[in-house]
Design a protein around this motif. Structure first.
Motif, PDB file in Angstrom:
ATOM      1  N   LEU A 190       0.829  -1.202   0.000  1.00  0.00           N
ATOM      2  CA  LEU A 190       0.000   0.000   0.000  1.00  0.00           C
ATOM      3  C   LEU A 190       0.863   1.250   0.000  1.00  0.00           C
ATOM      4  N   SER A 191       0.357   2.320  -0.584  1.00  0.00           N
ATOM      5  CA  SER A 191       1.073   3.597  -0.599  1.00  0.00           C
ATOM      6  C   SER A 191       1.074   4.186   0.814  1.00  0.00           C
ATOM      7  N   PRO A 192       2.052   5.044   1.135  1.00  0.00           N
ATOM      8  CA  PRO A 192       2.153   5.596   2.494  1.00  0.00           C
ATOM      9  C   PRO A 192       0.886   6.294   2.967  1.00  0.00           C
ATOM     10  N   TRP A 193       0.234   7.040   2.098  1.00  0.00           N
ATOM     11  CA  TRP A 193      -0.913   7.843   2.521  1.00  0.00           C
ATOM     12  C   TRP A 193      -2.176   7.011   2.758  1.00  0.00           C
ATOM     13  N   THR A 194      -2.147   5.716   2.422  1.00  0.00           N
ATOM     14  CA  THR A 194      -3.307   4.861   2.678  1.00  0.00           C
ATOM     15  C   THR A 194      -3.096   3.953   3.890  1.00  0.00           C
ATOM     16  N   ARG A 195      -1.975   4.086   4.584  1.00  0.00           N
ATOM     17  CA  ARG A 195      -1.672   3.192   5.707  1.00  0.00           C
ATOM     18  C   ARG A 195      -2.189   3.714   7.045  1.00  0.00           C
ATOM     19  N   ASN A 196      -2.589   4.960   7.085  1.00  0.00           N
ATOM     20  CA  ASN A 196      -3.084   5.595   8.310  1.00  0.00           C
ATOM     21  C   ASN A 196      -2.054   5.544   9.434  1.00  0.00           C
TER      22      ASN A 196
END
Length: 350
Positions: free
Chosen positions: A72-78
């Motif tokens: 997952l991309s960094p901004w979708t990992r919360n």
């Protein structure tokens, strides 16, 4: 903010031909303050960035709250990350910096302001909301970076050596603030540091890394009192390493040093081992011989205020001894013949 556990399974990561992480396995509990501790180049920051999603995609599994985030991309990992440099926008006010992430998420302005105010109040800097970053001290900038991270309500807080740019006295103050904030929010937090004092005073548990491999996991006290190997023993505080061998006689055991002196051992002791670990505070220095005494000679002494630290040649090596200082206590001069009385109840044989 939701608490999320982290489970890392068989994670490998390389930069070209260089292997940086080598089969890392680790589980962090929800709401835990966990530290990655190790020297420069040990892989601790690389592991933190792999959790955040920065850098090459590793092999293996990284689960946050049960969800595998490796691809997952960094901004979708919360997850929220505070960098060593704070990374504040110099052209934005404190309020704009803290609200930046919420604005990027398209949150309405009427909702952003109260959230930013609440985050600034948490770090005690609401009165500085309209200032620019260059008008703030290092400690204030660090608090603003924290506020900017927690305002987006991440499941996990990642701290990449956030105190390293502060002077010594401010570091002590800020690590207390970090722990207070973490306890108040209940956020699962990973703190990367090379400073054992920072890790010891903040973390519930820690992982000591070296060469891309986790050497040991446990509470600060467990790792200090029962190091798994010589690297951990040396990295966590001052450790005296005596080389020799363990010998059994009846139901007793003793450790024979390289110079032929022996120390009685108590408790559960390995049947084999070529090193014994003794901490400086578990050795007394005396002019008289006694039980478990090693003859030695004082090589150096240092006055540290509450303690006097001696370097003594004994047992075929140089041994550090800490003696509590109080008014009227006699010092042992350099060159003096002394005896070191070892408390082997706390010794570790490796």
């Amino acid at each position: 903010m939701e608490r999320a556990g982290i489970k890392i399974e068989d994670v490998h990561l390389s930069f070209g031909e260089t292997k940086v992480l080598k089969g890392v396995n680790l589980e962090i509990k929800p709401g835990e303050f966990f530290a990655f501790l190790g020297p420069s180049g040990s892989g601790k920051s690389t592991l933190l960035r792999a959790i955040a999603g920065f850098g090459p995609t590793p092999q293996g599994s990284i689960r946050i709250g049960g969800r595998d985030v490796v691809k997952l991309s960094p901004w979708t990992r919360n997850v929220g990350m505070v960098f060593q440099s704070y990374a504040l926008w110099p052209h934005m006010s404190v309020r704009e910096n803290v609200g930046f992430g919420l604005k990027e998420r398209k949150m309405p302005a009427r909702q952003i302001r109260p959230k930013v105010d609440a985050a600034l109040e948490l770090v005690g800097l609401q009165r500085l909301a309209e200032r620019m970053p260059n008008q703030l001290s290092g400690g204030q900038q660090q608090r603003i970076a924290l506020a900017r991270t927690i305002v987006v309500e991440p499941e996990v807080l990642l701290l990449d050596e956030p105190l390293s740019n502060l002077d010594a006295s401010l570091r002590v103050q800020m690590r207390r603030e970090l722990l207070r904030l973490q306890r108040q929010l209940g956020l699962t937090t990973i703190f990367v540091t090379h400073d054992q004092e920072e890790a010891n005073t903040t973390s519930d548990r820690m992982a000591v890394l070296d060469g891309g491999v986790i050497q040991q996991i446990g509470t600060p006290q467990e790792l200090y009192d029962q190091p798994a190997n010589l690297f951990v023993a040396r990295f966590l505080g001052t450790a005296n390493i005596l080389k020799g061998r363990v010998e059994s006689y009846g139901d007793q055991a003793r450790f024979v040093t390289a110079t032929g002196d022996s120390l009685s051992l108590s408790g559960s002791t390995p049947s084999e081992g070529g090193n014994i670990v003794l901490r400086p505070q578990n050795i007394q220095i005396s002019r008289e011989a006694g039980r478990n005494a090693l003859p030695g000679k004082v090589l150096h002494k240092e006055f540290l205020g509450s303690q006097i630290r001696y370097l003594v040649e004994a047992g075929g090596t140089e041994i550090v001894v800490d003696q509590s200082h109080s008014s009227g206590v006699d010092w042992y001069e350099v060159g003096a013949d002394v005896h070191l009385l070892a408390n082997t109840d706390n010794a570790v044989v490796l």
